[in-house]
Design a protein around this motif. Structure first.
Motif, PDB file in Angstrom:
ATOM      1  N   ASN A 126       0.841  -1.196   0.000  1.00  0.00           N
ATOM      2  CA  ASN A 126       0.000   0.000   0.000  1.00  0.00           C
ATOM      3  C   ASN A 126       0.878   1.249   0.000  1.00  0.00           C
ATOM      4  O   ASN A 126       0.715   2.147   0.828  1.00  0.00           O
ATOM      5  CB  ASN A 126      -0.954  -0.013   1.202  1.00  0.00           C
ATOM      6  N   ALA A 127       1.834   1.288  -0.936  1.00  0.00           N
ATOM      7  CA  ALA A 127       2.863   2.323  -0.925  1.00  0.00           C
ATOM      8  C   ALA A 127       2.831   3.248  -2.140  1.00  0.00           C
ATOM      9  O   ALA A 127       3.869   3.766  -2.549  1.00  0.00           O
ATOM     10  CB  ALA A 127       4.235   1.656  -0.816  1.00  0.00           C
ATOM     11  N   PHE A 128       1.665   3.442  -2.735  1.00  0.00           N
ATOM     12  CA  PHE A 128       1.561   4.418  -3.824  1.00  0.00           C
ATOM     13  C   PHE A 128       1.343   5.791  -3.228  1.00  0.00           C
ATOM     14  O   PHE A 128       0.745   5.906  -2.173  1.00  0.00           O
ATOM     15  CB  PHE A 128       0.387   4.065  -4.754  1.00  0.00           C
ATOM     16  N   PRO A 129       1.811   6.850  -3.861  1.00  0.00           N
ATOM     17  CA  PRO A 129       2.645   6.924  -5.060  1.00  0.00           C
ATOM     18  C   PRO A 129       4.101   6.597  -4.729  1.00  0.00           C
ATOM     19  O   PRO A 129       4.522   6.694  -3.579  1.00  0.00           O
ATOM     20  CB  PRO A 129       2.489   8.371  -5.510  1.00  0.00           C
ATOM     21  N   ARG A 130       4.859   6.224  -5.756  1.00  0.00           N
ATOM     22  CA  ARG A 130       6.246   5.807  -5.602  1.00  0.00           C
ATOM     23  C   ARG A 130       7.075   6.418  -6.725  1.00  0.00           C
ATOM     24  O   ARG A 130       6.707   6.350  -7.888  1.00  0.00           O
ATOM     25  CB  ARG A 130       6.304   4.280  -5.664  1.00  0.00           C
ATOM     26  N   LYS A 131       8.204   7.042  -6.366  1.00  0.00           N
ATOM     27  CA  LYS A 131       9.083   7.656  -7.362  1.00  0.00           C
ATOM     28  C   LYS A 131       9.970   6.579  -7.977  1.00  0.00           C
ATOM     29  O   LYS A 131      10.615   5.815  -7.261  1.00  0.00           O
ATOM     30  CB  LYS A 131       9.950   8.730  -6.726  1.00  0.00           C
ATOM     31  N   VAL A 132       9.986   6.525  -9.314  1.00  0.00           N
ATOM     32  CA  VAL A 132      10.788   5.540 -10.039  1.00  0.00           C
ATOM     33  C   VAL A 132      11.466   6.211 -11.226  1.00  0.00           C
ATOM     34  O   VAL A 132      11.105   7.324 -11.616  1.00  0.00           O
ATOM     35  CB  VAL A 132       9.923   4.351 -10.547  1.00  0.00           C
ATOM     36  N   THR A 133      12.416   5.487 -11.802  1.00  0.00           N
ATOM     37  CA  THR A 133      13.035   5.898 -13.052  1.00  0.00           C
ATOM     38  C   THR A 133      12.901   4.732 -14.019  1.00  0.00           C
ATOM     39  O   THR A 133      13.208   3.599 -13.671  1.00  0.00           O
ATOM     40  CB  THR A 133      14.531   6.244 -12.854  1.00  0.00           C
ATOM     41  N   MET A 134      12.422   5.033 -15.223  1.00  0.00           N
ATOM     42  CA  MET A 134      12.260   3.994 -16.254  1.00  0.00           C
ATOM     43  C   MET A 134      13.615   3.733 -16.896  1.00  0.00           C
ATOM     44  O   MET A 134      14.305   4.666 -17.305  1.00  0.00           O
ATOM     45  CB  MET A 134      11.260   4.452 -17.322  1.00  0.00           C
ATOM     46  N   ARG A 135      13.984   2.459 -16.960  1.00  0.00           N
ATOM     47  CA  ARG A 135      15.225   2.050 -17.612  1.00  0.00           C
ATOM     48  C   ARG A 135      14.903   0.995 -18.661  1.00  0.00           C
ATOM     49  O   ARG A 135      13.849   0.352 -18.598  1.00  0.00           O
ATOM     50  CB  ARG A 135      16.214   1.471 -16.598  1.00  0.00           C
ATOM     51  N   ALA A 136      15.842   0.803 -19.583  1.00  0.00           N
ATOM     52  CA  ALA A 136      15.642  -0.211 -20.624  1.00  0.00           C
ATOM     53  C   ALA A 136      16.983  -0.827 -20.980  1.00  0.00           C
ATOM     54  O   ALA A 136      18.031  -0.177 -20.937  1.00  0.00           O
ATOM     55  CB  ALA A 136      15.010   0.404 -21.854  1.00  0.00           C
TER      56      ALA A 136
END
Length: 144
Positions: A126-136
């Motif tokens: 139940n930890a939204f919102p969450r800061k992320v970075t999109m990687r590929a």
């Protein structure tokens, strides 16, 4: 017949106290917040149906999000698309200080097992919102 001034003052005081008590009682009765149904849907305060979510925002692609940081707000799992079943639809918000899209909310589809796993874990906690970075890496997309 003359009335004693002390008796007169006492009588006036008792009348004033009785009148004040009555006024207070009536004002408490009349000022209690009574919310009247205005007939609007908002009055009913119906919670969102978790089994029928929709994200009304602009759609983007994972490829356009590579190396960008953003907040993951929510997701819908098990979405069927023309590319296959069991896709996730992810709702994101760009940071307010983003040079390209300050504060803009978007959505994207993913079938990345790594992203799906992370989203399920965030939901469990139940930890939204969450800061992320999109990687590929090639055609593999993941969050950092």
């Amino acid at each position: 017949m003359e009335i004693d001034p002390l008796r007169q003052a006492d009588r006036a005081l008792r009348q004033w106290v009785a009148r004040t008590k009555h006024e207070i009682a009536m004002s408490d009765y009349n000022t209690k917040p009574t919310v009247e149904d205005d007939g609007s849907l908002a009055f009913l305060n119906i919670p969102q149906d978790e089994t029928n979510k929709q994200f009304n925002c602009r759609e983007t692609t994972q490829q356009k999000l590579i190396n960008l940081s953003f907040l993951v707000l929510d997701f819908i799992d098990g979405v069927k698309t023309k590319f296959g079943n069991e896709r996730f639809l992810v709702k994101i918000k760009h940071p307010d200080n983003s040079p390209d899209k300050p504060g803009q909310v978007e959505k994207f589809f993913t079938n990345s097992t790594e992203i799906k796993y992370v989203l399920r874990e965030i939901k469990k906690r139940n930890a939204f919102p969450r800061k992320v970075t999109m990687r590929a890496s090639g055609t593999r997309y993941y969050f950092e």
